[in-house]
Design an enzyme around this catalytic site. Structure first.
Site, PDB file in Angstrom:
ATOM      1  N   GLN A 263      -3.240  -2.666  -2.374  1.00 34.54           N
ATOM      2  CA  GLN A 263      -1.840  -2.363  -2.703  1.00 34.54           C
ATOM      3  C   GLN A 263      -0.936  -3.555  -2.407  1.00 34.54           C
ATOM      4  O   GLN A 263      -0.049  -3.875  -3.195  1.00 34.54           O
ATOM      5  CB  GLN A 263      -1.356  -1.136  -1.914  1.00 34.54           C
ATOM      6  CG  GLN A 263      -2.150   0.130  -2.172  1.00 34.54           C
ATOM      7  CD  GLN A 263      -1.981   0.667  -3.595  1.00 34.54           C
ATOM      8  OE1 GLN A 263      -0.998   0.378  -4.275  1.00 34.54           O
ATOM      9  NE2 GLN A 263      -2.955   1.440  -4.048  1.00 34.54           N
TER      10      GLN A 263
ATOM     11  N   HIS B 238      -8.048   4.015   3.080  1.00 34.71           N
ATOM     12  CA  HIS B 238      -8.630   4.615   1.875  1.00 34.71           C
ATOM     13  C   HIS B 238     -10.128   4.812   2.153  1.00 34.71           C
ATOM     14  O   HIS B 238     -10.732   4.047   2.913  1.00 34.71           O
ATOM     15  CB  HIS B 238      -8.424   3.617   0.726  1.00 34.71           C
ATOM     16  CG  HIS B 238      -8.824   4.096  -0.630  1.00 34.71           C
ATOM     17  ND1 HIS B 238     -10.138   4.150  -1.048  1.00 34.71           N
ATOM     18  CD2 HIS B 238      -8.078   4.506  -1.685  1.00 34.71           C
ATOM     19  CE1 HIS B 238     -10.179   4.582  -2.302  1.00 34.71           C
ATOM     20  NE2 HIS B 238      -8.940   4.814  -2.719  1.00 34.71           N
TER      21      HIS B 238
ATOM     22  N   LYS C  99      -5.277  -2.621 -10.402  1.00 33.44           N
ATOM     23  CA  LYS C  99      -3.970  -2.260  -9.815  1.00 33.44           C
ATOM     24  C   LYS C  99      -2.992  -3.425  -9.960  1.00 33.44           C
ATOM     25  O   LYS C  99      -1.803  -3.277  -9.717  1.00 33.44           O
ATOM     26  CB  LYS C  99      -4.135  -1.901  -8.343  1.00 33.44           C
ATOM     27  CG  LYS C  99      -5.007  -0.670  -8.126  1.00 33.44           C
ATOM     28  CD  LYS C  99      -5.148  -0.364  -6.667  1.00 33.44           C
ATOM     29  CE  LYS C  99      -6.295   0.549  -6.368  1.00 33.44           C
ATOM     30  NZ  LYS C  99      -6.065   1.957  -6.686  1.00 33.44           N
TER      31      LYS C  99
ATOM     32  N   ASP D 180      -7.939  -4.814   3.560  1.00 33.15           N
ATOM     33  CA  ASP D 180      -7.936  -4.182   2.245  1.00 33.15           C
ATOM     34  C   ASP D 180      -6.562  -4.452   1.620  1.00 33.15           C
ATOM     35  O   ASP D 180      -5.567  -3.838   2.001  1.00 33.15           O
ATOM     36  CB  ASP D 180      -8.189  -2.679   2.426  1.00 33.15           C
ATOM     37  CG  ASP D 180      -8.058  -1.911   1.119  1.00 33.15           C
ATOM     38  OD1 ASP D 180      -7.701  -2.508   0.095  1.00 33.15           O
ATOM     39  OD2 ASP D 180      -8.311  -0.682   1.148  1.00 33.15           O
TER      40      ASP D 180
ATOM     41  N   CYS E 147      -7.741   9.793  -1.812  1.00 41.04           N
ATOM     42  CA  CYS E 147      -8.924   9.174  -1.172  1.00 41.04           C
ATOM     43  C   CYS E 147      -8.597   8.771   0.266  1.00 41.04           C
ATOM     44  O   CYS E 147      -8.995   7.698   0.732  1.00 41.04           O
ATOM     45  CB  CYS E 147      -9.434   7.978  -1.949  1.00 41.04           C
ATOM     46  SG  CYS E 147      -9.972   8.380  -3.606  1.00 41.04           S
TER      47      CYS E 147
HETATM   48  C1  LIG Z   1      -5.647   0.873  -0.356  1.00 40.55           C
HETATM   49  C2  LIG Z   1      -6.790   1.014  -1.321  1.00 40.55           C
HETATM   50  N1  LIG Z   1      -7.993   0.580  -0.989  1.00 40.55           N
HETATM   51  C3  LIG Z   1      -9.045   0.666  -1.806  1.00 40.55           C
HETATM   52  C4  LIG Z   1      -8.940   1.267  -3.033  1.00 40.55           C
HETATM   53  C5  LIG Z   1     -10.135   1.342  -3.910  1.00 40.55           C
HETATM   54  O1  LIG Z   1      -9.957   0.574  -5.054  1.00 40.55           O
HETATM   55  P1  LIG Z   1     -11.029   0.592  -6.235  1.00 40.55           P
HETATM   56  O2  LIG Z   1     -11.268   2.021  -6.574  1.00 40.55           O
HETATM   57  O3  LIG Z   1     -10.355  -0.162  -7.327  1.00 40.55           O
HETATM   58  O4  LIG Z   1     -12.254  -0.112  -5.736  1.00 40.55           O
HETATM   59  C6  LIG Z   1      -7.699   1.761  -3.430  1.00 40.55           C
HETATM   60  C7  LIG Z   1      -7.549   2.469  -4.726  1.00 40.55           C
HETATM   61  O5  LIG Z   1      -6.829   3.443  -4.822  1.00 40.55           O
HETATM   62  C8  LIG Z   1      -6.596   1.627  -2.563  1.00 40.55           C
HETATM   63  O6  LIG Z   1      -5.376   2.076  -2.902  1.00 40.55           O
END
Ligand SMILES: Cc1ncc(COP(=O)(O)O)c(C=O)c1O
Length: 405
Positions: free
Chosen positions: A202, A122, A225, A199, A363
């Site tokens: 998910q 992401h 999430k 990260d 993203c």
């Molecule tokens: C795999 C992953 N990493 C990071 C993020 C970023 O999360 P946030 O916008 O809540 O900081 C997301 C959000 O879609 C994500 O799916």
């Protein structure tokens, strides 16, 4: 323990609503999940009965709020089995958590030092490292993704070398739903003297995570999430690593002492929580975690998987559709493109039937480029979705298909 989806659904008032005259079928939980009553009530209860600033006051309300805030930290610790609650830093979300690590750890990096990422990250786990490429001359290396959406772990291993200072990978892709072999990657990173950031945005929603068993150095996720509120998330860091990191932001609560000449810093986690934190949101996140942990998480995972399998089974043989990501053991996300249709159009047509899916680059522009597409549509399943909703999604998709055939 078992799992009854109808009982769960009753705890999510929003799922009762209609969209475009149809019952809502919410399949966008990977972007942000709906919230159970337990979360709303925890936040309302704190607001109504015990609200004050934390870690500052000596009066009863301040102490009660501080206790609730720190209990939430303990809930996060338990969720990911960190050794100590002081290894949990509250952040705005995963994005801020990664920026914190990149910014603080990045101060020790030299030109030519290397950060190893993957093509399936992401943007939250790419852009902060690009900042360091620009500001400190570090080199970014990206491990490739195979055609079925698996990470090329052997290629990742080859990218890790003597100059690697950080390997930063997603635990579960938000597009492909590939679940990466984190313990294996941790061993490779550590053998080369590198740190590992994961990260977990998910993965933490759909599977049990044990940061000690995985031996990760940093683990990040977002509350919204995980059936919790927005504006709150967490960074886990091993105690010894956090102790060595300089602060990310300066202000109240992160100091030990301030004079006109100098400043010394508080110990972690407070060193990284400058200013008044998202108090009610942290309490809400704690409630979401306690609520989720009260469920049979294996049964939840099996339920979510069954939803994905239902969609796969119903669309078996649909040669007008391409799924992105079919790695073995993948999570319950169905990313796809319909021949001759833009993903945005597919999503808008599905919305007419009350079906909410995400469409776009998610993203993850480098990943989209890797697969030669500019966008995809994505149906992501959560514990409150039903088999009937999986069917409603496929039925609506089959109808939208007639617009493009
Ligand atoms: C795999 C992953 N990493 C990071 C993020 C970023 O999360 P946030 O916008 O809540 O900081 C997301 C959000 O879609 C994500 O799916």
């Amino acid at each position: 323990m078992s799992f009854d989806v109808e009982t769960i659904r009753a705890e999510f008032p929003i799922l009762q609503r209609q969209v475009n005259g149809r019952p809502l079928v919410y399949l966008d939980s990977a972007a942000s999940a709906q919230k159970p009553v337990a979360v709303m009530e925890a936040m309302t209860h704190a607001t109504r009965t015990a609200y004050a600033n934390v870690h500052r006051g000596l009066h009863t309300l301040a102490n009660e709020t501080t206790d609730a805030y720190e209990r939430a930290r303990e809930s996060v610790r338990g969720l990911i089995n960190a050794a100590s609650a002081s290894e949990i830093v509250f952040t705005k979300g995963a994005t801020e958590a990664i920026n914190l690590v990149a910014s603080s750890f990045g101060q020790s990096l030299l030109p030519g030092d290397e950060i190893v990422l993957t093509q399936m990250e992401h943007h939250a786990n790419i852009v902060p490292w690009h900042f360091l490429r620009r500001s400190r001359g570090v080199v970014l290396r990206f491990a490739p993704v195979l055609d079925d959406g698996r990470l090329d772990v052997a290629a990742l291993g080859e990218l890790i070398g003597p100059r690697t200072r950080m390997v930063a990978v997603t635990h579960m892709s938000n597009v492909l739903a590939t679940v990466n072999p984190i313990a294996e990657i941790a061993a490779m990173a550590h053998a080369a003297g590198s740190l590992l950031l994961v990260d977990g945005c998910q993965a933490v929603v759909h599977q049990r995570v044990d940061v000690q068993a995985l031996d990760v150095d940093f683990y990040v996720f977002s509350g919204h999430k995980l059936y919790g509120p927005t504006g709150i998330g967490a960074l886990y860091g091993k105690a010894a690593l956090l102790a060595d990191l300089p602060p990310y932001q300066g202000g109240g609560e992160m100091i030990e002492s301030v004079t006109l000449e100098d400043v010394t810093y508080a110990d972690p986690p407070h060193r990284f929580e400058a200013g008044t934190p998202a108090i009610l949101e942290a309490i809400g996140l704690g409630a979401a975690i306690d609520w989720l942990q009260g469920l049979d998480r294996d049964a939840v995972a099996a339920h979510e998987h069954a939803l994905y399998e239902r969609v796969k089974e119903r669309l078996n043989g649909a040669n007008w559709l391409t799924e992105m990501g079919t790695a073995p053991g993948k999570g319950a996300i169905f990313s796809f493109n319909v021949d001759g249709a833009h993903a945005h159009d597919v999503a808008q047509l599905l919305d007419r039937y009350g079906v909410a899916v995400r469409a776009g680059s998610h993203c993850a522009e480098p990943l989209m480029r890797r697969f030669g597409v500019s966008a995809s549509a994505r149906a992501s399943f959560a514990l409150y979705n039903t088999l009937a909703e999986a069917d409603a999604f496929v039925d609506a998709l089959l109808k939208t298909r007639t617009f493009f055939a």
